[in-house]
Design a protein around this motif. Structure first.
Motif, PDB file in Angstrom:
ATOM      1  N   GLY A  26      32.604 -60.474-107.731  1.00 33.71           N
ATOM      2  CA  GLY A  26      33.726 -59.969-107.154  1.00 33.71           C
ATOM      3  C   GLY A  26      34.340 -58.727-107.760  1.00 33.71           C
ATOM      4  N   CYS A  28      34.084 -55.652-106.987  1.00 34.03           N
ATOM      5  CA  CYS A  28      34.628 -54.425-106.194  1.00 34.03           C
ATOM      6  C   CYS A  28      35.980 -54.509-105.997  1.00 34.03           C
ATOM      7  CB  CYS A  28      33.856 -54.535-104.883  1.00 34.03           C
ATOM      8  SG  CYS A  28      32.231 -54.732-104.874  1.00 34.03           S
ATOM      9  N   SER A  29      36.528 -55.539-105.615  1.00 36.38           N
ATOM     10  CA  SER A  29      37.837 -55.404-105.284  1.00 36.38           C
ATOM     11  C   SER A  29      38.680 -55.605-106.696  1.00 36.38           C
ATOM     12  CB  SER A  29      38.236 -56.499-104.235  1.00 36.38           C
ATOM     13  OG  SER A  29      37.755 -57.740-104.845  1.00 36.38           O
ATOM     14  N   VAL A  47      42.567 -63.822-101.315  1.00 34.17           N
ATOM     15  CA  VAL A  47      41.209 -64.407-101.919  1.00 34.17           C
ATOM     16  C   VAL A  47      41.199 -65.791-102.175  1.00 34.17           C
ATOM     17  CG1 VAL A  47      39.145 -64.271-103.599  1.00 34.17           C
ATOM     18  CG2 VAL A  47      40.300 -62.147-102.700  1.00 34.17           C
ATOM     19  N   TYR A 103      39.923 -52.880 -98.434  1.00 31.57           N
ATOM     20  CA  TYR A 103      39.704 -54.193 -99.194  1.00 31.57           C
ATOM     21  C   TYR A 103      39.923 -55.398 -98.822  1.00 31.57           C
ATOM     22  CZ  TYR A 103      38.372 -50.078-102.104  1.00 31.57           C
ATOM     23  OH  TYR A 103      37.994 -49.075-102.747  1.00 31.57           O
ATOM     24  N   ILE A 107      36.874 -58.690 -98.444  1.00 35.65           N
ATOM     25  CA  ILE A 107      37.048 -60.035 -99.175  1.00 35.65           C
ATOM     26  C   ILE A 107      35.582 -60.680 -98.507  1.00 35.65           C
ATOM     27  CG2 ILE A 107      38.091 -62.135 -99.115  1.00 35.65           C
ATOM     28  CD1 ILE A 107      40.704 -60.780 -98.880  1.00 35.65           C
ATOM     29  N   ASN A 110      32.950 -60.371-100.737  1.00 36.55           N
ATOM     30  CA  ASN A 110      33.006 -60.936-102.119  1.00 36.55           C
ATOM     31  C   ASN A 110      32.175 -61.934-102.518  1.00 36.55           C
ATOM     32  OD1 ASN A 110      34.532 -61.715-104.556  1.00 36.55           O
ATOM     33  ND2 ASN A 110      36.331 -61.214-103.775  1.00 36.55           N
ATOM     34  N   TYR A 140      39.958 -65.650-110.545  1.00 31.79           N
ATOM     35  CA  TYR A 140      40.000 -64.347-110.133  1.00 31.79           C
ATOM     36  C   TYR A 140      41.485 -63.379-110.087  1.00 31.79           C
ATOM     37  CZ  TYR A 140      39.314 -60.735-106.541  1.00 31.79           C
ATOM     38  OH  TYR A 140      39.421 -59.556-105.707  1.00 31.79           O
TER      39      TYR A 140
ATOM     40  N   CYS B  27      28.195 -55.437-107.282  1.00 26.66           N
ATOM     41  CA  CYS B  27      27.695 -56.357-107.762  1.00 26.66           C
ATOM     42  C   CYS B  27      25.972 -56.313-107.852  1.00 26.66           C
ATOM     43  CB  CYS B  27      27.608 -57.456-106.771  1.00 26.66           C
ATOM     44  SG  CYS B  27      29.415 -58.166-106.692  1.00 26.66           S
ATOM     45  N   CYS B 115      28.679 -54.834-100.688  1.00 29.39           N
ATOM     46  CA  CYS B 115      30.020 -54.547-100.030  1.00 29.39           C
ATOM     47  C   CYS B 115      30.106 -53.134 -99.556  1.00 29.39           C
ATOM     48  CB  CYS B 115      31.245 -55.008-100.854  1.00 29.39           C
ATOM     49  SG  CYS B 115      30.947 -54.842-102.600  1.00 29.39           S
TER      50      CYS B 115
END
Lengths: 216, 195
Positions: A26, A28-29, A47, A103, A107, A110, A140, B27, B115
């Motif tokens: 997770g 990225c976000s 999330v 974003y 999710i 994610n 998180y 990721c 993503c």
């Protein structure tokens, strides 16, 4: 028994198996929304709720779900909850929805959510799955909030919009921009790993001592 | 304001790199970047899938979802389009181009959960691109992502031989390298910008 189980999950998801700093999921976000603390908190709650309810649903359906279509079904379940979060944000917090941009939708991809569904909810009862998912989301949120506090404090001199550092502080523009997110997260991972490395080294030593003592 | 597709193409490679400025696809970026060869394989697969699905999603969004006022289903529909497309490509490759299938095959399932693919589709909707712009954005985004993962893989191969502090090994180090790369890419931002 049950309560220690819950406590164990809390410890794992918040620290020893924290999804962001231990499993590097997770990300990225985690990097994208951490320029302001308020964005981060909303994202974290979103999330956590999605992870919790997805785990609950997957766990409730675990006995009737054919394994072949499992992944696809999980993705759809997650997407369903993400759409709910998105609609609620758009209806009640339009500014926040705009600030988070794509974003919220992301999710869905994610990896934490899919990871919890696969690793935990697939073989546990619904209630404890919900707890596990929600606490993973909290782990998180915890890391993200730490990043966001550093970035907002140094980038704007504020926390949650309240001025903290005063006029003498020259904001570091870099903290608002993309690269700083990488640096701050890397530092947090570094610190966390060093603490565990030290702890495991210390416990190794005590075990060795114990072995020697019993050998003597 | 109408931005030329060429500007979008170059901007999405350099100044608004999907990975270094929008943090998309982290990721697989962190886990695959251990050696150059698999990075290149994954990169090629991402370029192909991203270009194709961005255009597909554009068509689905504007010709199916908008006329029937189903925009709120966007997330589910996009993810299904991406998953179905990846599955289809896998089957076609296996049947007609087995050689290519063996080089790219293992990377394709990974892409469904990347993503960056979904992110580019969502950005395309938010920024209201037209068809040509979406095509340029998809292709540029894929190439930019590949560029970043190749750079990181190259650096990691060299650094593997040096000694790092224990806590910094692995992800922590990759993250710092990425941060420095992102700083370097900011240097391009004077040339073109799309935001």
């Amino acid at each position: 028994m049950a309560s220690s189980n819950y406590r164990e999950i809390a410890k794992q998801t918040l620290w020893t198996d924290n999804p962001v700093i231990r499993q590097i999921l997770g990300i990225c976000s985690a990097l994208a929304v951490t320029n302001l603390v308020s964005n981060t908190l909303v994202m974290g709650i979103g999330v956590s709720l999605v992870t919790g309810f997805s785990s609950l649903t997957v766990s409730a359906l675990r006995k009737i779900m054919p394994t072949r279509v499992r992944m696809m079904a999980q993705t759809l379940i997650i997407a369903f909850y993400v759409i709910l979060v998105d609609i609620v944000l758009r209806a009640f917090y339009p500014d926040m929805s705009k600030a988070l941009g794509p974003y919220v939708g992301l999710i869905i991809t994610n990896c934490i959510i899919m990871g919890r569904c696969e690793a935990f909810a697939q073989m546990n009862k619904p209630l404890i799955s919900f707890y596990d998912g929600f606490m993973s989301g909290m782990g998180y949120t915890l890391v993200l909030t730490a990043i966001a506090i550093v970035r907002e404090l140094m980038g704007f001199g504020t926390i949650l919009g309240f001025p903290i550092l005063g006029d003498w502080w020259t904001p570091w523009t870099i903290m608002v921009m993309a690269p700083s997110a990488f640096f701050v997260l890397a530092s947090i991972i570094w610190i966390a790993h060093s603490i565990t490395a030290k702890k495991s080294a210390a416990s190794d030593q005590t075990i060795n001592k114990g072995v020697q003592a019993s050998g003597n | 304001m109408e931005i030329s597709p060429f500007v979008i193409f170059f901007a999405s490679i350099f100044t608004s790199n999907v990975l270094l400025t929008n943090f998309l696809g982290m990721c697989s970026y962190l886990s695959i970047s251990r050696d150059l060869k698999s990075s290149l394989g994954l990169g090629q697969a991402v370029i192909f899938v991203m270009t194709a699905t961005t255009v597909l999603n554009y068509l689905v969004y504007h010709y199916i979802l908008v006329p029937y006022e189903l925009e709120y289903l966007m997330y589910i529909v996009f993810i299904i389009v991406i998953a179905a497309f990846v599955q289809l490509v896998e089957m076609v490759l296996e049947r007609f181009l087995p050689n290519l299938y063996y080089t790219l095959g293992i990377f394709l399932p990974l892409i469904t959960v990347n993503c960056a693919i979904l992110g580019v589709a969502l950005f395309m909707v938010i920024r209201e691109y037209n068809l040509l712009q979406s095509l340029a954005y998809g292709a540029g985004g894929g190439i930019g992502w590949t560029l970043a993962i190749l750079a990181l893989a190259g650096i990691r191969q060299k650094v593997d031989e040096t000694r790092l502090p224990k806590g910094l090994q692995g992800a922590g180090f990759a993250m710092i390298v990425t941060g420095i790369m992102a700083l370097a890419f900011i240097g391009f931002s004077g040339i073109i910008s799309i935001s």
